[in-house]
Design a protein around this motif. Structure first.
Motif, PDB file in Angstrom:
ATOM      1  N   ARG A 195       0.817  -1.216   0.000  1.00 12.36           N
ATOM      2  CA  ARG A 195       0.000   0.000   0.000  1.00 12.36           C
ATOM      3  C   ARG A 195       0.849   1.264   0.000  1.00 12.36           C
ATOM      4  O   ARG A 195       0.404   2.312  -0.460  1.00 12.36           O
ATOM      5  CB  ARG A 195      -0.903   0.013   1.241  1.00 12.36           C
ATOM      6  CG  ARG A 195      -1.933  -1.093   1.292  1.00 12.36           C
ATOM      7  CD  ARG A 195      -2.648  -1.072   2.626  1.00 12.36           C
ATOM      8  NE  ARG A 195      -3.550  -2.215   2.768  1.00 12.36           N
ATOM      9  CZ  ARG A 195      -4.143  -2.556   3.909  1.00 12.36           C
ATOM     10  NH1 ARG A 195      -3.922  -1.825   4.997  1.00 12.36           N
ATOM     11  NH2 ARG A 195      -4.948  -3.601   3.952  1.00 12.36           N
ATOM     12  N   ARG A 196       2.047   1.160   0.523  1.00 18.94           N
ATOM     13  CA  ARG A 196       2.922   2.329   0.601  1.00 18.94           C
ATOM     14  C   ARG A 196       3.931   2.380  -0.541  1.00 18.94           C
ATOM     15  O   ARG A 196       4.845   3.194  -0.521  1.00 18.94           O
ATOM     16  CB  ARG A 196       3.665   2.339   1.939  1.00 18.94           C
ATOM     17  CG  ARG A 196       2.762   2.657   3.126  1.00 18.94           C
ATOM     18  CD  ARG A 196       3.593   2.841   4.378  1.00 18.94           C
ATOM     19  NE  ARG A 196       2.848   3.541   5.415  1.00 18.94           N
ATOM     20  CZ  ARG A 196       3.392   4.119   6.478  1.00 18.94           C
ATOM     21  NH1 ARG A 196       4.704   4.078   6.645  1.00 18.94           N
ATOM     22  NH2 ARG A 196       2.651   4.730   7.377  1.00 18.94           N
ATOM     23  N   VAL A 463       6.395   6.879  10.465  1.00 19.99           N
ATOM     24  CA  VAL A 463       5.187   7.720  10.378  1.00 19.99           C
ATOM     25  C   VAL A 463       3.939   6.838  10.494  1.00 19.99           C
ATOM     26  O   VAL A 463       3.074   6.796   9.604  1.00 19.99           O
ATOM     27  CB  VAL A 463       5.166   8.551   9.075  1.00 19.99           C
ATOM     28  CG1 VAL A 463       4.103   9.639   9.158  1.00 19.99           C
ATOM     29  CG2 VAL A 463       6.521   9.178   8.796  1.00 19.99           C
ATOM     30  N   LEU A 464       3.853   6.114  11.614  1.00 21.36           N
ATOM     31  CA  LEU A 464       2.682   5.295  11.912  1.00 21.36           C
ATOM     32  C   LEU A 464       1.715   6.073  12.791  1.00 21.36           C
ATOM     33  O   LEU A 464       1.999   7.183  13.240  1.00 21.36           O
ATOM     34  CB  LEU A 464       3.121   3.999  12.603  1.00 21.36           C
ATOM     35  CG  LEU A 464       4.166   3.151  11.866  1.00 21.36           C
ATOM     36  CD1 LEU A 464       4.420   1.857  12.641  1.00 21.36           C
ATOM     37  CD2 LEU A 464       3.725   2.843  10.436  1.00 21.36           C
ATOM     38  N   ASP A 465       0.574   5.465  13.059  1.00 22.45           N
ATOM     39  CA  ASP A 465      -0.437   6.103  13.899  1.00 22.45           C
ATOM     40  C   ASP A 465       0.071   6.242  15.329  1.00 22.45           C
ATOM     41  O   ASP A 465       0.948   5.475  15.773  1.00 22.45           O
ATOM     42  CB  ASP A 465      -1.727   5.288  13.877  1.00 22.45           C
ATOM     43  CG  ASP A 465      -2.371   5.272  12.488  1.00 22.45           C
ATOM     44  OD1 ASP A 465      -2.081   6.209  11.716  1.00 22.45           O
ATOM     45  OD2 ASP A 465      -3.132   4.327  12.196  1.00 22.45           O
ATOM     46  N   PRO A 466      -0.487   7.196  16.117  1.00 21.56           N
ATOM     47  CA  PRO A 466       0.010   7.453  17.483  1.00 21.56           C
ATOM     48  C   PRO A 466       0.152   6.218  18.363  1.00 21.56           C
ATOM     49  O   PRO A 466       1.143   6.119  19.101  1.00 21.56           O
ATOM     50  CB  PRO A 466      -1.023   8.442  18.037  1.00 21.56           C
ATOM     51  CG  PRO A 466      -1.490   9.195  16.823  1.00 21.56           C
ATOM     52  CD  PRO A 466      -1.513   8.183  15.717  1.00 21.56           C
ATOM     53  N   PRO A 467      -0.779   5.230  18.344  1.00 21.30           N
ATOM     54  CA  PRO A 467      -0.587   4.064  19.225  1.00 21.30           C
ATOM     55  C   PRO A 467       0.702   3.278  18.952  1.00 21.30           C
ATOM     56  O   PRO A 467       1.214   2.590  19.835  1.00 21.30           O
ATOM     57  CB  PRO A 467      -1.827   3.207  18.928  1.00 21.30           C
ATOM     58  CG  PRO A 467      -2.844   4.169  18.426  1.00 21.30           C
ATOM     59  CD  PRO A 467      -2.068   5.173  17.638  1.00 21.30           C
ATOM     60  N   ASP A 468       1.212   3.362  17.720  1.00 18.23           N
ATOM     61  CA  ASP A 468       2.408   2.595  17.356  1.00 18.23           C
ATOM     62  C   ASP A 468       3.674   3.446  17.254  1.00 18.23           C
ATOM     63  O   ASP A 468       4.739   2.928  16.898  1.00 18.23           O
ATOM     64  CB  ASP A 468       2.184   1.895  16.012  1.00 18.23           C
ATOM     65  CG  ASP A 468       1.113   0.823  16.084  1.00 18.23           C
ATOM     66  OD1 ASP A 468       1.092   0.083  17.098  1.00 18.23           O
ATOM     67  OD2 ASP A 468       0.309   0.723  15.139  1.00 18.23           O
ATOM     68  N   ASP A 510       1.258  -5.055   9.044  1.00 23.54           N
ATOM     69  CA  ASP A 510       0.381  -5.360   7.916  1.00 23.54           C
ATOM     70  C   ASP A 510      -0.746  -4.346   7.780  1.00 23.54           C
ATOM     71  O   ASP A 510      -1.211  -4.084   6.663  1.00 23.54           O
ATOM     72  CB  ASP A 510      -0.211  -6.766   8.069  1.00 23.54           C
ATOM     73  CG  ASP A 510       0.822  -7.859   7.807  1.00 23.54           C
ATOM     74  OD1 ASP A 510       1.938  -7.518   7.347  1.00 23.54           O
ATOM     75  OD2 ASP A 510       0.519  -9.037   8.057  1.00 23.54           O
ATOM     76  N   ARG A 511      -1.202  -3.785   8.853  1.00 20.19           N
ATOM     77  CA  ARG A 511      -2.297  -2.814   8.782  1.00 20.19           C
ATOM     78  C   ARG A 511      -1.898  -1.563   8.007  1.00 20.19           C
ATOM     79  O   ARG A 511      -2.753  -0.830   7.521  1.00 20.19           O
ATOM     80  CB  ARG A 511      -2.769  -2.416  10.180  1.00 20.19           C
ATOM     81  CG  ARG A 511      -1.698  -1.833  11.074  1.00 20.19           C
ATOM     82  CD  ARG A 511      -2.245  -1.429  12.414  1.00 20.19           C
ATOM     83  NE  ARG A 511      -3.241  -0.371  12.298  1.00 20.19           N
ATOM     84  CZ  ARG A 511      -3.627   0.408  13.306  1.00 20.19           C
ATOM     85  NH1 ARG A 511      -3.111   0.219  14.513  1.00 20.19           N
ATOM     86  NH2 ARG A 511      -4.517   1.343  13.132  1.00 20.19           N
ATOM     87  N   TYR A 512      -0.579  -1.336   7.897  1.00 19.39           N
ATOM     88  CA  TYR A 512      -0.083  -0.176   7.147  1.00 19.39           C
ATOM     89  C   TYR A 512       0.371  -0.558   5.742  1.00 19.39           C
ATOM     90  O   TYR A 512       0.230   0.232   4.800  1.00 19.39           O
ATOM     91  CB  TYR A 512       1.082   0.483   7.885  1.00 19.39           C
ATOM     92  CG  TYR A 512       0.731   0.943   9.277  1.00 19.39           C
ATOM     93  CD1 TYR A 512       0.065   2.147   9.481  1.00 19.39           C
ATOM     94  CD2 TYR A 512       1.044   0.174  10.391  1.00 19.39           C
ATOM     95  CE1 TYR A 512      -0.265   2.574  10.758  1.00 19.39           C
ATOM     96  CE2 TYR A 512       0.722   0.597  11.668  1.00 19.39           C
ATOM     97  CZ  TYR A 512       0.067   1.799  11.843  1.00 19.39           C
ATOM     98  OH  TYR A 512      -0.277   2.213  13.110  1.00 19.39           O
TER      99      TYR A 512
END
Length: 548
Positions: A195-196, A463-468, A510-512
């Motif tokens: 995806r990236r 540059v992942l979401d804040p929880p990670d 995997d979610r990213y």
């Protein structure tokens, strides 16, 4: 009759007087290189004065002529042989014995300022005898950073490569001044999955010129200019490269892309001084330039020179190679070098055409050691203040160690390998590690190369979401590539290449990136100057044997 006798007597008298004067000078035999009526081992200044001027090739010292012209091997203009200064009947600097692989450029391994790995090889005894017995040494290719080093040792900034490393470039001589040009461009199509990922047509590139000017026999001034058209061919975001991080675009941190390099990557000047056969020192200033931190930058390592991509551990190992404001002082004893730098910690800003403000707020130190012709080792540590513009309070301590092993295998064959470890210790994040192994095998027109990497990157870096953001993720890349030269050894090597990379990541990413396998492939042309042969590589079979 009396007049004739008088004339004959005068002629005999003058001839006897001339013979008496000439008798004080030994006749010189140019074929043997010795005075005709002296013992073979005797050497003195009278014989040196009796010599004719001889000429040699800077690239092929075994070529020696009694007249100027061009080298029959490479076509380069022949230069005059320089007379060596003899303070004792036997001087180590003119000893005809082959250099030892166990000592450095300034020690017993080589002669002094006119020496390098390009000395005549023992397999050419007649040329070596001619060179040494005539009390002359050819002008050799020296590093533009330190007059005590051979040019084959010179790399990015003030870093070292193994002395046996082949050089790809074009050299020009202006008297004793020397200009060497290097560079490469990779027109290509690249496709990165997940995806990236992204796909595009681009052309990573760079060009570099190194110029050196002698100040007498033991001092030298060097200048270097390195430029890149990445701002045009790559745009502001750079090219797709999975898991790559560092720098920013439009006020946002870059991720999964390699940032473009500035138009001016290096503009430096250096001064070096040789104090004796073993000791030398130099001062280097760059705006921009490269501090004494890390291994040679990836595009200047032969093990990575055919790979169009930067390592994903670039910002753990050698990312300071474009620094706007660097001052380095180095001292070298034989093949051991200690150097320290003060430099600007901030990485280049988003304007790739300007010159950033120098700060000189960071420092580093490095120890380099070339124990043999084929090996280069370094360990370094640096403090980097505020490297990222988006994180002005960040302070980073970087430690690196590297091993580069080059193994000449014969004419137009070479095997180069690099291992690099780099560690970043950032405020608020702790220590993260990176490891890299590269290998490049070249045989004639064919080249095969490999790269393996493993890097620990934080969620903040990716540059992942804040929880990670605070988590650390080990990511890896496995690359294999092949290049076949369509044009080879004709001044410009044009190779058609392909490369395939598999990227490994933990399942928590995997979610990213998606559930599919991460991979990338590309097809490219590699355009660069042809191999510029020199002693260490030209006689690679002997070097390899000595190493064994």
């Amino acid at each position: 009759m009396k007049t004739r006798i008088l004339i004959l007597s005068c002629a005999i008298s003058l001839a006897a007087r001339a013979i008496a004067q000439v008798g004080a000078i030994d006749p010189f035999d140019y074929r043997s290189g010795q005075a005709a009526n002296r013992p073979h081992a005797e050497h003195d200044s009278d014989r040196e004065h009796a010599q004719k001027q001889k000429y040699t090739c800077p690239m092929h010292p075994e070529v020696i002529r009694d007249y100027p012209g061009s080298c029959p091997k490479c076509g380069m203009k022949l230069v005059p042989l320089k007379e060596s200064k003899r303070s004792t009947p036997i001087n180590r600097e003119q000893a005809p014995n082959p250099p030892s692989h166990g000592s450095g450029a300034a020690g017993a391994q080589r002669p002094t300022f006119n020496d390098s790995s390009h000395l005549p090889h023992p397999s050419h005894p007649s040329h070596e005898m001619d060179n040494n017995e005539h009390g002359m040494m050819p002008m050799q290719m020296q590093s533009s950073i330190n007059i005590a080093d051979p040019m084959s040792r010179e790399s990015s900034g003030t870093s070292w490569l193994p002395d046996s490393t082949p050089m790809y470039g074009k050299m020009f001589m202006f008297g004793e001044d020397m200009l060497m040009l290097h560079g490469a461009i990779f027109p290509r199509y690249t496709n990165v999955s997940t995806r990236r990922g992204d796909d595009r047509i681009d052309a990573p590139n760079w060009i570099m010129g190194m110029y050196s000017h002698r100040l007498g026999e033991s001092a030298e001034i060097g200048t270097r200019l390195m430029m890149s058209l990445d701002p045009l061919t790559e745009g502001g975001r750079g090219y797709p490269l999975l898991f790559q991080t560092g720098e920013s675009w439009n006020g946002q941190p870059l991720h999964d892309r390699q940032h473009p390099h500035d138009l001016f990557d290096e503009l430096s000047i250096s001064f070096s001084q040789k104090f004796d056969s073993d000791l030398s020192a130099y001062l280097y200033f760059g705006y921009p330039g490269e501090p004494a931190l890390g291994p040679p930058t990836f595009m200047h390592r032969l093990s990575a020179m055919d790979d169009p991509d930067a390592p994903i551990g670039h910002h753990w190992q050698d990312s300071t190679h474009v620094t706007f404001g660097v001052a380095t002082l180095g001292a070298q004893w034989r093949n051991l070098k200690i150097e320290g730098s003060i430099f600007t910690g901030r990485e280049p800003d988003e304007n790739r055409y300007d010159f950033d403000r120098p700060r000189f707020d960071s420092y580093s130190g490095r120890i380099s050691w070339n124990p043999t012709q084929n090996l280069a080792l370094q360990v370094s540590h640096g403090y980097i203040k505020s490297p990222e513009a988006l994180e002005p309070d960040l302070k980073r301590h970087r430690t690196t160690a590297s091993l580069i092993y080059n193994f000449p295998l014969g004419a137009d064959r070479n095997w180069s390998n690099t291992f690099v470890w780099g560690q970043n210790h950032d405020t608020g994040e702790g220590k993260t590690q990176s490891f890299l192994i590269e290998s490049n095998y070249q045989r004639g027109r064919d080249t095969v190369y490999l790269r393996w990497e493993r890097v620990e990157k934080s969620g903040h870096e990716l540059v992942l979401d804040p929880p990670d953001e605070s988590r650390v993720f080990p990511v890896s890349a496995y690359t294999i590539g092949y290049v076949r030269d369509l044009s080879h050894g004709n001044g410009l090597d044009i190779g058609l290449g392909t490369q395939f990379t598999i990227n490994d990541r933990p399942g928590s990413l995997d979610r990213y990136y998606g559930n599919d396998l991460g991979y990338a492939f590309q097809f490219f042309l590699r355009i660069r100057p042809s191999l510029h042969s020199h002693g260490a590589h030209e006689h690679g079979e002997h070097s390899a044997g000595m190493e064994k």
